[in-house]
Structures are given as structure tokens and as C-alpha cells.
Design a protein around this motif. Structure first.
Motif, PDB file in Angstrom:
ATOM      1  N   ASN A   7       0.858  -1.265   0.135  1.00 26.15           N
ATOM      2  CA  ASN A   7      -0.123   0.039  -0.199  1.00 26.15           C
ATOM      3  C   ASN A   7       1.014   1.418  -0.107  1.00 26.15           C
ATOM      4  OD1 ASN A   7      -1.274   2.292   1.809  1.00 26.15           O
ATOM      5  ND2 ASN A   7      -2.910   1.042   0.901  1.00 26.15           N
ATOM      6  N   ILE A   8       0.333   2.249  -0.987  1.00 28.48           N
ATOM      7  CA  ILE A   8       1.370   3.561  -0.863  1.00 28.48           C
ATOM      8  C   ILE A   8       1.528   4.245   0.300  1.00 28.48           C
ATOM      9  CG2 ILE A   8       1.465   5.728  -1.810  1.00 28.48           C
ATOM     10  CD1 ILE A   8       2.565   3.571  -3.817  1.00 28.48           C
ATOM     11  N   ILE A  76       9.393   2.910  -5.860  1.00 25.85           N
ATOM     12  CA  ILE A  76       8.064   2.796  -5.982  1.00 25.85           C
ATOM     13  C   ILE A  76       7.627   4.041  -5.713  1.00 25.85           C
ATOM     14  CG2 ILE A  76       5.828   1.591  -5.006  1.00 25.85           C
ATOM     15  CD1 ILE A  76       7.485  -0.722  -4.445  1.00 25.85           C
ATOM     16  N   LEU A  77       7.801   4.727  -4.706  1.00 28.69           N
ATOM     17  CA  LEU A  77       7.260   5.977  -4.367  1.00 28.69           C
ATOM     18  C   LEU A  77       7.820   7.227  -5.321  1.00 28.69           C
ATOM     19  CD1 LEU A  77       7.656   6.024  -0.362  1.00 28.69           C
ATOM     20  CD2 LEU A  77       5.712   5.562  -2.043  1.00 28.69           C
ATOM     21  N   ARG A  78       8.996   6.983  -5.846  1.00 24.60           N
ATOM     22  CA  ARG A  78       9.379   8.149  -6.774  1.00 24.60           C
ATOM     23  C   ARG A  78       8.377   7.959  -8.065  1.00 24.60           C
ATOM     24  NH1 ARG A  78      11.413   7.957 -11.236  1.00 24.60           N
ATOM     25  NH2 ARG A  78      11.697   5.629 -11.230  1.00 24.60           N
ATOM     26  N   ALA A  83       4.123   9.882 -11.471  1.00 24.28           N
ATOM     27  CA  ALA A  83       2.818   9.442 -12.385  1.00 24.28           C
ATOM     28  C   ALA A  83       1.882  10.591 -11.856  1.00 24.28           C
ATOM     29  CB  ALA A  83       2.219   8.070 -12.114  1.00 24.28           C
ATOM     30  N   ARG A  84       1.754  10.854 -10.657  1.00 28.17           N
ATOM     31  CA  ARG A  84       0.902  11.796 -10.091  1.00 28.17           C
ATOM     32  C   ARG A  84       0.954  13.143 -10.376  1.00 28.17           C
ATOM     33  NH1 ARG A  84      -0.020  15.446  -5.998  1.00 28.17           N
ATOM     34  NH2 ARG A  84       2.134  15.276  -5.626  1.00 28.17           N
ATOM     35  N   LEU A  85       2.262  13.565 -10.583  1.00 29.43           N
ATOM     36  CA  LEU A  85       2.477  14.879 -11.011  1.00 29.43           C
ATOM     37  C   LEU A  85       2.232  15.143 -12.515  1.00 29.43           C
ATOM     38  CD1 LEU A  85       6.024  15.485  -8.991  1.00 29.43           C
ATOM     39  CD2 LEU A  85       3.708  16.782  -8.784  1.00 29.43           C
ATOM     40  N   PHE A 113      14.840  18.239 -11.029  1.00 30.60           N
ATOM     41  CA  PHE A 113      14.850  19.091 -12.422  1.00 30.60           C
ATOM     42  C   PHE A 113      14.545  18.398 -13.545  1.00 30.60           C
ATOM     43  CE2 PHE A 113      16.941  21.805  -9.211  1.00 30.60           C
ATOM     44  CZ  PHE A 113      15.972  22.800  -9.139  1.00 30.60           C
ATOM     45  N   CYS A 114      15.159  17.397 -13.993  1.00 29.30           N
ATOM     46  CA  CYS A 114      15.158  16.269 -14.981  1.00 29.30           C
ATOM     47  C   CYS A 114      13.869  15.715 -15.195  1.00 29.30           C
ATOM     48  CB  CYS A 114      16.221  15.382 -14.943  1.00 29.30           C
ATOM     49  SG  CYS A 114      17.879  15.901 -15.330  1.00 29.30           S
ATOM     50  N   ASN A 115      13.253  15.197 -13.943  1.00 31.48           N
ATOM     51  CA  ASN A 115      12.045  14.813 -13.852  1.00 31.48           C
ATOM     52  C   ASN A 115      10.927  15.985 -14.327  1.00 31.48           C
ATOM     53  OD1 ASN A 115      12.733  12.276 -13.151  1.00 31.48           O
ATOM     54  ND2 ASN A 115      12.476  12.554 -11.349  1.00 31.48           N
ATOM     55  N   PHE A 116      11.166  17.287 -13.902  1.00 30.83           N
ATOM     56  CA  PHE A 116      10.235  18.294 -14.075  1.00 30.83           C
ATOM     57  C   PHE A 116      10.226  18.440 -15.786  1.00 30.83           C
ATOM     58  CE2 PHE A 116       9.912  22.860 -14.785  1.00 30.83           C
ATOM     59  CZ  PHE A 116       8.492  23.112 -14.104  1.00 30.83           C
ATOM     60  N   VAL A 117      11.324  18.570 -16.443  1.00 33.38           N
ATOM     61  CA  VAL A 117      11.375  18.895 -17.804  1.00 33.38           C
ATOM     62  C   VAL A 117      10.542  17.612 -18.394  1.00 33.38           C
ATOM     63  CG1 VAL A 117      13.206  20.343 -17.874  1.00 33.38           C
ATOM     64  CG2 VAL A 117      13.597  18.183 -18.114  1.00 33.38           C
TER      65      VAL A 117
END
Length: 303
Positions: A7-8, A76-78, A83-85, A113-117
Motif C-alpha cells: 500500500n502506498i 516505488i514512491l518516486r 505519475a501523480r505529477l 529538475f530532469c523529472n520536471f522537464v
């Protein structure tokens, strides 16, 4: 043995305890009560069928099973957060120029920042790595849109949201610790200088300035080579560095404060969105072993 589905929320509680050091700080980080976090941790252990954390009066340590789960739980949380963002993110287009202090430009922070782009494929990101004084000057000239920088003592009004980062005396094992002490320092207007001078003077120690550099990487190399003692924030400590404490004859140093700065309140939607995201990230950095401070240690120490 069959292990139930994860469970998350239970994984969030476990990772928060692992990174915060105890259940109370984990609850504050997650905005949950301490009994709630304890219950979620117990439910996760029941689901796994193994103890994840060993507890005694003063320490909490991850078990072998806990270390295995921690590695997978963070991934898993990352992935869950990304996905949520992506699903919640507004459509952003344009360029954003961000400034970071050199020791804060860690792999994990840059991955943010890489995930942001990745989430915003129509946004171009420009990163400048420099000392905080330079970043403040660039902000004043509107050359960058946002910066994570040290809070200056000369500021008329301190930012509403700040985060503290500890400072440490860093040396190699073979560095001389007799007076006069060889110091590795950053040039003016680095605020660490006065902190070092004041602390050593108060302890009655003598010193001389052996190396002065504008580069955190160069200071790290100098420390590793045994050339001297350097005052470094938590995020700049490397494996193999020895941290000197009061029992070694070195007084405790005051913590520094970091904050997010923008040139004005009238920013683009990109800057507003990124600032909100980074503020939450900076607040999580108050954990002793946060992602911004480098590697997570497998042992948990309750202080």
C-alpha cells in the motif's frame, strides 16, 4: 511465504521513518499523527511478515529485510509521485533559468529538475551552478528566474519559508589538527568564513589560510588530499571525510539557512509551479539523511 500487496501510504510511512530517524519526525513530515505512523509501520511489517526496524531505547535500525524494502520502496514512491505529477501537471511552455549552490547540485536534486522537464516536455530548463552571492546578484539583474541560495544576514526581511542545513568541520584522516590549523576557505563574501573565524577564536585555536577557492569540488579534493580543514554543509560531505566534533576540540558551528528566491512576485506559471514544488522539497530536506544531503545511511540514530 506469500507477501501481501504493498500500500502506498504504508510505504510512505516506512520511508519517512527511515529517512527522518524516528516516528515523531516522520509524522510531521507526512502531516500524520505519531500513532498513525506507528500503526501503518506495524501493518506493513504484518503484511511483509518480517520485522523491518529494530527498536531499543535510543536507536532504531533497519533490519536486513528493512534495507531490502527501503531500496524498492523509494523507487516505488518516486514512480508513483512522477505519475501523480504528470497527471496533475498544468500545460507549461517556455524557458526557466534556475540557479543552485554548487554543493546543492547533487545527483538527486538535479534528477528532480530532469523529472520536471520530463513532466513538462515543452519547457526548456537552464541551470546555473554558482555561489550564493553570485546567484543573488543574478536575481537582482533578472538574469535567472529562481534560485536556491543561502539566506544572507544583510537581508532586510527573511524569506517566509527557509530550511536549515548543518555545517561541519571536514578533514581527511591524515590531516594535522595541531595549531596553527591549516584552513581551506571560500573567498569573501562567503558567510562560512566569519563563522569559522568566530568559532575558532572562541575556542582559543590558532589558524592560517592555506587554500582559498571558489569551487566546492576543489575544496573537497583539498580535504581528501589532507591539505587542511574545511567548513562544509551536510550536502558537500563525501565518503571518507572525517567530521570533527567538540570532543576533537572543534566547537559546533551554527547552521546555515537556505531559501527559494525569485526576482519578483510577478512570475510566469512555470516559475510559480516550480517554486511551489521546490518549497515542499526543501522542507523535506530537514531530515538528517534527506535526499538533498546525499546518501541514505542504513542505520537510524535517534538524537
Amino acid at each position: 511465504m506469500t507477501i501481501g500487496r504493498f500500500n502506498i501510504e504504508l510505504l510512505e510511512a516506512f520511508v519517512a521513518v527511515a529517512e527522518s530517524g524516528n516516528v515523531t519526525r516522520a509524522g510531521s513530515r507526512l502531516n500524520r499523527t505519531q500513532p498513525c505512523v506507528s500503526t501503518q509501520l506495524k501493518r506493513l511489517e504484518e503484511r511483509v511478515g518480517k520485522a523491518l526496524i529494530e527498536r531499543n531505547a535510543r536507536t532504531m535500525n533497519l533490519t536486513a529485510a528493512g534495507r531490502i524494502l527501503y531500496q524498492h520502496a523509494t523507487e516505488i514512491l518516486r514512480s508513483h509521485e512522477e505519475a501523480r505529477l504528470r497527471l496533475a501537471a498544468p500545460e507549461l511552455t517556455g524557458t526557466v533559468h534556475v540557479g543552485l549552490p554548487e554543493w546543492y547540485a547533487t545527483d538527486k536534486l538535479q534528477s528532480i529538475f530532469c523529472n520536471f522537464v520530463k513532466i513538462h516536455p515543452h519547457v526548456k530548463l537552464e541551470l546555473t551552478v554558482a555561489d550564493s552571492a553570485t546567484l543573488h546578484d543574478m536575481l537582482a539583474r533578472n538574469e535567472i528566474n529562481l534560485a536556491i541560495a543561502l539566506v544572507s544576514s544583510s537581508e532586510k526581511s527573511k524569506p517566509a519559508e527557509t530550511v536549515e542545513e548543518a555545517l561541519h568541520w571536514a578533514v581527511s584522516e591524515d590531516c594535522t589538527l595541531t595549531d596553527p590549523l591549516p584552513l581551506i576557505l571560500f573567498p569573501e563574501p562567503c558567510p562560512f568564513r566569519e563563522m569559522v573565524f568566530s568559532a575558532l577564536a572562541g575556542a582559543g585555536r590558532q589558524w592560517y589560510e592555506r587554500i582559498t577557492t571558489t569551487s566546492v569540488a576543489a575544496a573537497q579534493v583539498a580535504v581528501r588530499s589532507g591539505a587542511g580543514i574545511c567548513c562544509l554543509p551536510s550536502g558537500a560531505l563525501l565518503d571518507g571525510f572525517k567530521v570533527l566534533k567538540e570532543q576533537h576540540g572543534f566547537p559546533a558551528l551554527p547552521a546555515t539557512e537556505l531559501a527559494i528566491y525569485t526576482p519578483s512576485t510577478n512570475q510566469s506559471p512555470i516559475v510559480d509551479y516550480l517554486e511551489e514544488h521546490l518549497n515542499a522539497l526543501l522542507q523535506s530536506a530537514t531530515a538528517p539523511h534527506s535526499a538533498l544531503a546525499g546518501k541514505i545511511q542504513p542505520d537510524l540514530r535517534v538524537v
